[in-house]
Design a protein around this motif. Sequence first.
Motif, PDB file in Angstrom:
ATOM      1  N   GLN A 412       0.213  15.935   2.513  1.00 38.37           N
ATOM      2  CA  GLN A 412      -0.148  14.794   1.673  1.00 38.37           C
ATOM      3  C   GLN A 412       0.983  14.453   0.686  1.00 38.37           C
ATOM      4  O   GLN A 412       1.314  13.286   0.490  1.00 38.37           O
ATOM      5  CB  GLN A 412      -1.450  15.093   0.922  1.00 38.37           C
ATOM      6  CG  GLN A 412      -1.937  13.996   0.014  1.00 38.37           C
ATOM      7  CD  GLN A 412      -2.500  12.814   0.773  1.00 38.37           C
ATOM      8  OE1 GLN A 412      -1.767  12.097   1.458  1.00 38.37           O
ATOM      9  NE2 GLN A 412      -3.794  12.589   0.680  1.00 38.37           N
ATOM     10  N   GLU A 413       1.563  15.489   0.063  1.00 36.63           N
ATOM     11  CA  GLU A 413       2.676  15.257  -0.878  1.00 36.63           C
ATOM     12  C   GLU A 413       3.829  14.554  -0.164  1.00 36.63           C
ATOM     13  O   GLU A 413       4.434  13.613  -0.693  1.00 36.63           O
ATOM     14  CB  GLU A 413       3.186  16.582  -1.460  1.00 36.63           C
ATOM     15  CG  GLU A 413       2.187  17.326  -2.334  1.00 36.63           C
ATOM     16  CD  GLU A 413       2.159  16.819  -3.769  1.00 36.63           C
ATOM     17  OE1 GLU A 413       2.821  15.798  -4.056  1.00 36.63           O
ATOM     18  OE2 GLU A 413       1.460  17.442  -4.590  1.00 36.63           O
ATOM     19  N   ASN A 414       4.133  15.016   1.035  1.00 42.77           N
ATOM     20  CA  ASN A 414       5.207  14.393   1.807  1.00 42.77           C
ATOM     21  C   ASN A 414       4.878  12.946   2.148  1.00 42.77           C
ATOM     22  O   ASN A 414       5.736  12.074   2.042  1.00 42.77           O
ATOM     23  CB  ASN A 414       5.462  15.186   3.095  1.00 42.77           C
ATOM     24  CG  ASN A 414       6.438  16.332   2.887  1.00 42.77           C
ATOM     25  OD1 ASN A 414       7.591  16.117   2.503  1.00 42.77           O
ATOM     26  ND2 ASN A 414       5.979  17.552   3.079  1.00 42.77           N
ATOM     27  N   ALA A 415       3.618  12.729   2.537  1.00 48.54           N
ATOM     28  CA  ALA A 415       3.201  11.365   2.895  1.00 48.54           C
ATOM     29  C   ALA A 415       3.380  10.437   1.696  1.00 48.54           C
ATOM     30  O   ALA A 415       3.905   9.327   1.814  1.00 48.54           O
ATOM     31  CB  ALA A 415       1.751  11.363   3.366  1.00 48.54           C
ATOM     32  N   HIS A 416       2.947  10.912   0.533  1.00 47.39           N
ATOM     33  CA  HIS A 416       3.087  10.079  -0.671  1.00 47.39           C
ATOM     34  C   HIS A 416       4.551   9.819  -0.987  1.00 47.39           C
ATOM     35  O   HIS A 416       4.931   8.714  -1.391  1.00 47.39           O
ATOM     36  CB  HIS A 416       2.403  10.760  -1.860  1.00 47.39           C
ATOM     37  CG  HIS A 416       0.918  10.708  -1.783  1.00 47.39           C
ATOM     38  ND1 HIS A 416       0.098  11.496  -2.543  1.00 47.39           N
ATOM     39  CD2 HIS A 416       0.095   9.940  -1.019  1.00 47.39           C
ATOM     40  CE1 HIS A 416      -1.170  11.230  -2.248  1.00 47.39           C
ATOM     41  NE2 HIS A 416      -1.190  10.290  -1.328  1.00 47.39           N
ATOM     42  N   LEU A 417       5.377  10.832  -0.811  1.00 41.12           N
ATOM     43  CA  LEU A 417       6.802  10.672  -1.103  1.00 41.12           C
ATOM     44  C   LEU A 417       7.425   9.600  -0.202  1.00 41.12           C
ATOM     45  O   LEU A 417       8.332   8.877  -0.599  1.00 41.12           O
ATOM     46  CB  LEU A 417       7.523  12.017  -0.908  1.00 41.12           C
ATOM     47  CG  LEU A 417       8.897  12.130  -1.530  1.00 41.12           C
ATOM     48  CD1 LEU A 417       8.793  12.095  -3.042  1.00 41.12           C
ATOM     49  CD2 LEU A 417       9.588  13.399  -1.091  1.00 41.12           C
ATOM     50  N   LEU A 418       6.883   9.484   1.023  1.00 42.72           N
ATOM     51  CA  LEU A 418       7.410   8.483   1.959  1.00 42.72           C
ATOM     52  C   LEU A 418       6.741   7.127   1.764  1.00 42.72           C
ATOM     53  O   LEU A 418       6.978   6.204   2.525  1.00 42.72           O
ATOM     54  CB  LEU A 418       7.195   8.951   3.400  1.00 42.72           C
ATOM     55  CG  LEU A 418       7.923  10.243   3.801  1.00 42.72           C
ATOM     56  CD1 LEU A 418       7.627  10.580   5.251  1.00 42.72           C
ATOM     57  CD2 LEU A 418       9.419  10.103   3.589  1.00 42.72           C
ATOM     58  N   GLY A 419       5.880   7.033   0.752  1.00 44.45           N
ATOM     59  CA  GLY A 419       5.178   5.769   0.508  1.00 44.45           C
ATOM     60  C   GLY A 419       4.007   5.581   1.442  1.00 44.45           C
ATOM     61  O   GLY A 419       3.482   4.485   1.583  1.00 44.45           O
ATOM     62  N   GLY A 420       3.584   6.658   2.113  1.00 48.68           N
ATOM     63  CA  GLY A 420       2.471   6.567   3.062  1.00 48.68           C
ATOM     64  C   GLY A 420       1.219   7.209   2.519  1.00 48.68           C
ATOM     65  O   GLY A 420       1.134   7.536   1.336  1.00 48.68           O
ATOM     66  N   GLU A 421       0.256   7.374   3.396  1.00 50.14           N
ATOM     67  CA  GLU A 421      -1.035   7.910   2.977  1.00 50.14           C
ATOM     68  C   GLU A 421      -1.645   8.673   4.148  1.00 50.14           C
ATOM     69  O   GLU A 421      -1.506   8.277   5.301  1.00 50.14           O
ATOM     70  CB  GLU A 421      -1.953   6.750   2.575  1.00 50.14           C
ATOM     71  CG  GLU A 421      -3.243   7.144   1.922  1.00 50.14           C
ATOM     72  CD  GLU A 421      -3.041   7.867   0.608  1.00 50.14           C
ATOM     73  OE1 GLU A 421      -3.671   8.908   0.410  1.00 50.14           O
ATOM     74  OE2 GLU A 421      -2.233   7.380  -0.217  1.00 50.14           O
ATOM     75  N   LEU A 422      -2.300   9.793   3.817  1.00 46.19           N
ATOM     76  CA  LEU A 422      -2.993  10.565   4.850  1.00 46.19           C
ATOM     77  C   LEU A 422      -4.483  10.312   4.717  1.00 46.19           C
ATOM     78  O   LEU A 422      -5.027  10.377   3.626  1.00 46.19           O
ATOM     79  CB  LEU A 422      -2.725  12.055   4.650  1.00 46.19           C
ATOM     80  CG  LEU A 422      -1.591  12.692   5.429  1.00 46.19           C
ATOM     81  CD1 LEU A 422      -1.592  14.182   5.189  1.00 46.19           C
ATOM     82  CD2 LEU A 422      -1.710  12.411   6.909  1.00 46.19           C
ATOM     83  N   GLU A 423      -5.136  10.038   5.845  1.00 43.10           N
ATOM     84  CA  GLU A 423      -6.575   9.837   5.814  1.00 43.10           C
ATOM     85  C   GLU A 423      -7.212  10.755   6.823  1.00 43.10           C
ATOM     86  O   GLU A 423      -6.591  11.152   7.794  1.00 43.10           O
ATOM     87  CB  GLU A 423      -6.906   8.378   6.179  1.00 43.10           C
ATOM     88  CG  GLU A 423      -6.484   7.385   5.127  1.00 43.10           C
ATOM     89  CD  GLU A 423      -6.339   5.990   5.700  1.00 43.10           C
ATOM     90  OE1 GLU A 423      -6.818   5.764   6.822  1.00 43.10           O
ATOM     91  OE2 GLU A 423      -5.748   5.146   5.019  1.00 43.10           O
ATOM     92  N   ILE A 424      -8.499  11.061   6.572  1.00 45.96           N
ATOM     93  CA  ILE A 424      -9.185  11.912   7.524  1.00 45.96           C
ATOM     94  C   ILE A 424     -10.534  11.323   7.896  1.00 45.96           C
ATOM     95  O   ILE A 424     -11.236  10.774   7.059  1.00 45.96           O
ATOM     96  CB  ILE A 424      -9.369  13.331   6.961  1.00 45.96           C
ATOM     97  CG1 ILE A 424     -10.388  14.100   7.794  1.00 45.96           C
ATOM     98  CG2 ILE A 424      -9.856  13.325   5.518  1.00 45.96           C
ATOM     99  CD1 ILE A 424     -10.068  15.483   8.040  1.00 45.96           C
ATOM    100  N   ALA A 425     -10.857  11.424   9.181  1.00 45.78           N
ATOM    101  CA  ALA A 425     -12.192  11.068   9.643  1.00 45.78           C
ATOM    102  C   ALA A 425     -12.665  12.248  10.474  1.00 45.78           C
ATOM    103  O   ALA A 425     -11.934  12.736  11.326  1.00 45.78           O
ATOM    104  CB  ALA A 425     -12.136   9.803  10.492  1.00 45.78           C
ATOM    105  N   SER A 426     -13.867  12.733  10.168  1.00 45.75           N
ATOM    106  CA  SER A 426     -14.343  13.896  10.918  1.00 45.75           C
ATOM    107  C   SER A 426     -15.859  13.902  10.963  1.00 45.75           C
ATOM    108  O   SER A 426     -16.525  13.391  10.076  1.00 45.75           O
ATOM    109  CB  SER A 426     -13.840  15.176  10.267  1.00 45.75           C
ATOM    110  OG  SER A 426     -14.247  16.284  11.043  1.00 45.75           O
TER     111      SER A 426
END
Lengths: 441, 227
Positions: A412-426
């Motif tokens: 998640q930290e990496n995703a934010h650093l790249l300007g992205g976002e992690l989402e989850i569906a389960s």
Amino acid sequence: VTLRRRLTLVLALAVGLSGIALGAGSYFLVRHNLLADSVDSSIVQTRRNLDVATAYPKTSELVDQYKSRGNFLTVATRGGQTFLSSASVSLRSVPAGLRAVVGRGELGYQRTTVAGDRFLVTGAPAANGTKLYFFFPEDGLRHELSVLRNVLLGGVGILVLLAALAGVVLARSTLRPVARASTAARSLAEGLLETRLPVEGRDEFGAWAQSFNEMAAALEAKIAALSEAQARERRFTADVAHELRTPLTALVGEASLLADHLDQMPPESRRPAELLIADVARLRKLVEDLMEISRFDAGAESVHAEEVDVAALVRAAVRARGWDDRVRLEGDGLRVTSDPRRLERIVANLVDNAFEHGGTRVVVSIGPGAVEVADDGPGIEPEHLPHLFERFYKADASRSGRGTGLGLAIAQENAHLLGGELEIASEPGRGSRFTLRLPVA
Amino acid sequence: VDEHVLLVEDDASIREVATLGLEQSGLRVTAVGDGREGLDRFRKGGVDLVVLDVMLPSLDGFEVLREIRHDSQAPIVMLTARSELHDVVVGLELGADDYVTKPFELPELVARVKAVLRRAAPAGDGGTISVAGLEIDPEGFTARKRGEELQLTATEFRLLLELARRPKQVFTRDLLLELVWNYDYLGDSRLVDAAVQRLRAKVEDDPKQPALIKTVRGVGYRFDAGS
């Protein structure tokens, strides 16, 4: 309705109502007095006229005499004859009630309108069966009264307007501290903890501003203490990870020397050596993850962006980790300008997480601006979903995974650093699907 | 003859285990525990490669690196902490050929050391390349600019050779990491950037306005033979 508008309305209403009451009161008082005065003076004139009547035995002369007085019109009857001082009035103009009063031999008066003109009519019997009626015009009086009424109405209107204006001004100046406090509270809420209110005067608002400032100062101090404590804690984590590094490096080296000679060991020391090697690897992963998280906390991470073919990157990452037979890659053609090492880390952590939590097959699908990692594992209960990216969060307390508990937080930290976002569906029983959304240039 | 590695590392356990690992891979190792001693040993000669820790008593790794680069282009591999980004950048700018982060696996260290040693061995392929006033001789492992010999490290020489062999071709950082540093998978692109900076400082007339080694934004680098 705002407080300001309410205050204005109430003030205008109060002033308007008292203005109307006062105006109406004085109007009716004045009207009553004027009308009574008019009756008095008409009666006085009538009596004077009666006194004069005895000196003129001929009714026509008497009427002429009255006419010369000028400020009233006269209708006189004697026998069947009617004498008029003016053509604008006649015997028919005399109200029947008054004629009845005079017929009974009494002096009377009544108000009437003749051809739109208002008169006070007095009547009295004179000598020789003569009946005299005098028409005193009251139009002037009525006009004065209507002027007075208009002046009073206009005055009340102006008063109401002034009151409303005063209300607006007063409300605004009274409520200015409130408006200022609301702005200040908002800016506090937005994180400007140094916000304070000016303390003006010694009124209630001054005291209030004082308390507000004390509250803001307490809040600021509390938050400073909290963030200081948090910074200390993070520094401690970073220091611990750092200090572990040197002995860990030696351990990792020693384990790898052991690993080279496992087959020469007697069976009773071989198994412990294998376990030791595996545990050293686990410890190494934990310390490396801790150091990485500490770098994020310290804001020490930076992005080295390049053109990246995401499918090629994922393929290489899967091959480098020996996952070829368990991970299927779908989709292609996503090219982004991003940091390939961080993208690689995110995808690898997601796949690793899937295997760690019971997934046997993982599908990585690449679509427009997004990479999905879906597994066939047992899925995650909804109440755990909001916490999955927290550090060391364990959705299943009974499962002591081989992971460090930091993989998803790091992703998640990496995703934010790249300007992205992690989402989850389960969904329990239907596997989990993590989606990495990337900014598309 | 075995290649001789000088290992400068202050932690006794790491020093011993790294020595064992390097020796088992067929290298000869001299291990010392502080920077001053390491520099003295290097100056006695006979060292083919230096493995250098950053945090050292008496003289830190950067000082030792600076001293060595003062008059030698010998291959150097730094041992750094990954948490200290700064260390990596400084080490590369000072002329380290590669780095390994602690904690490292022995095979990783051995692989890095061998890759750098391989780079330093004469590249016996092909004749001298003459381009844009440069003469690059792969067999003699020398490069000259307008007749004057350039003092290049093995890494800088390989980098120049790879670029100059195919002028106009755009090299991605990953490709250069593979060709020069022997990383087959996601090396650190800062290795390339730092080596290019150092190479420009030695090869270009004006390193701030590079005429030979051009940057292709967001992609990599390209050798421009001039018009």
